[in-house]
Design an enzyme around this catalytic site. Structure first.
Site, PDB file in Angstrom:
ATOM      1  CG  ASP A 261      13.657  19.854  15.975  1.00  0.00           C
ATOM      2  OD1 ASP A 261      14.377  20.294  16.983  1.00  0.00           O
ATOM      3  OD2 ASP A 261      12.352  19.538  16.041  1.00  0.00           O
TER       4      ASP A 261
ATOM      5  CD  GLU B 294      14.640  18.296  23.199  1.00  0.00           C
ATOM      6  OE1 GLU B 294      13.472  17.339  23.141  1.00  0.00           O
ATOM      7  OE2 GLU B 294      14.265  19.457  22.842  1.00  0.00           O
TER       8      GLU B 294
END
Ligand code: FUB
Length: 340
Positions: free
Chosen positions: A32, A239
């Protein structure tokens, strides 16, 4: 690379394989990545994956991370510095478990680490920690950002000096458990024919630790101007929202989750509505796909992760980067960085 056959079906060829892909660390599992240029260097704020032994499920319980490290480099392909522990969950008074995808911002020499973590009732909110250095260590505030919920914060600084936080994610990210800022206490998904659940945007206050407004929906429309539908799994937001600005166009990119793409949409302002354009990054090895985009030393860079270093374990990922190409017409060159 992409052939639009009709409005709801997009037949894609596979993206181009990038010429060079750099892996940031062979020592830590990280994921991420949120990349920013601070003090002339490239800083990367990733999740820090580790093996906690929690079995895999659809809520992402196996992503049971407990701390953050910050990476930096002063040239692409050069040495990457791991600045050590930046923040640990034990030092966040309100936190329960699962430190997920963070981001960072700088204002007037102060640095802010934004991090999603579940509270002690297992509900995700977004916290803030401060430092006078982009490398940390960061000191967490006692409470999460008021009015924040769900996860995957991304803070975008516009050229007028305003900062906006984009956030949210469905399934284990819990966005479907909130409506108009109220916690529903259960999943409420739209039907397949209804508009997809939208990521959120909120203008930040000058203090950078609070919202200046109620979070609003960020609409993603198809090229007819209709909202992308909840059942359009290949294109709908899941997301990992990220926004960058290129030639006065705002690019919202995000993960499509269960279809594993990084997709993008464009708008003429930070709130949107954004119009869907296509895929930036094809699925990688591992379930999740999560990225960031930043300009550094005259080129644009795509940061992402995959699970190649762990031999395919979805919760043990590694951050990578490669050049991102904006085509002359403003579209983005689609890439496939799949490595087995
Ligand atoms: O790393 C935990 C979660 O997995 C992130 O918050 C999501 O974006 C996905 O990458």
């Amino acid at each position: 690379d992409e052939v639009a056959t009709n409005d709801s079906i997009v037949a894609d060829t596979i993206g181009r394989t990038p010429d060079v892909v750099y892996t940031l660390s062979s020592k830590l599992y990280t994921a991420d990545p949120s990349a920013h240029v601070f003090e002339g260097k490239l800083y990367v704020y990733p999740s820090h994956d580790f093996e906690s032994g929690i079995p895999e499920d659809d809520l992402g319980s196996h992503f049971n991370m407990e701390d953050y490290h910050v990476f930096s480099m002063d040239s692409v392909g050069g040495e990457v510095t791991d600045h050590g522990l930046a923040l640990h969950i034990d030092d966040v008074p309100w936190a329960g478990r699962q430190m997920w995808a963070p981001d960072a911002a700088e204002k007037e020499g102060e640095y802010f680490l934004y991090f999603p973590v579940k509270d002690k009732k297992d509900i995700f909110h977004i916290g803030v920690a401060k430092s006078d250095s982009p490398a940390g260590p960061f000191k967490a505030l006692d409470l999460p950002i008021e009015g924040s919920y769900s996860m995957d914060p991304a803070v975008f600084e516009d050229t007028d000096g305003r900062y906006y936080m984009y956030f949210g994610g469905i399934w284990g990210g819990q966005l479907q458990q909130w409506k108009d800022g109220k916690y529903l206490g259960e999943d409420q998904y739209p039907t397949d024919d209804e508009p997809a659940i939208a990521p959120k945007i909120a203008l930040m206050n000058d203090d950078m630790v609070s919202f200046a407004e109620e979070p609003k929906d960020v609409l993603v429309l198809d090229k007819n101007g209709d909202p992308i539908k909840a059942g359009d799994n290949a294109r709908r937001f899941f997301e990992a929202a990220w926004v960058h600005r290129y030639n006065d166009t705002y690019y919202l990119s995000y993960s499509t989750g269960d279809t594993h793409n990084i997709a993008y949409a464009i708008a003429d302002n930070p709130y949107g509505p954004f119009t869907y354009q296509g895929v930036i990054l094809d699925p990688v090895l591992g379930w999740t796909n999560h990225h960031s985009i930043v300009e550094y030393q005259g080129k644009w860079w795509l940061f992402f992760h995959d699970s190649s270093m762990s031999g395919g374990k979805t919760h043990l990922r590694s951050v990578k980067m490669t050049e991102l190409i904006h085509n002359p017409d403003g579209t983005i060159l689609r890439m496939n960085a799949f490595v087995e």
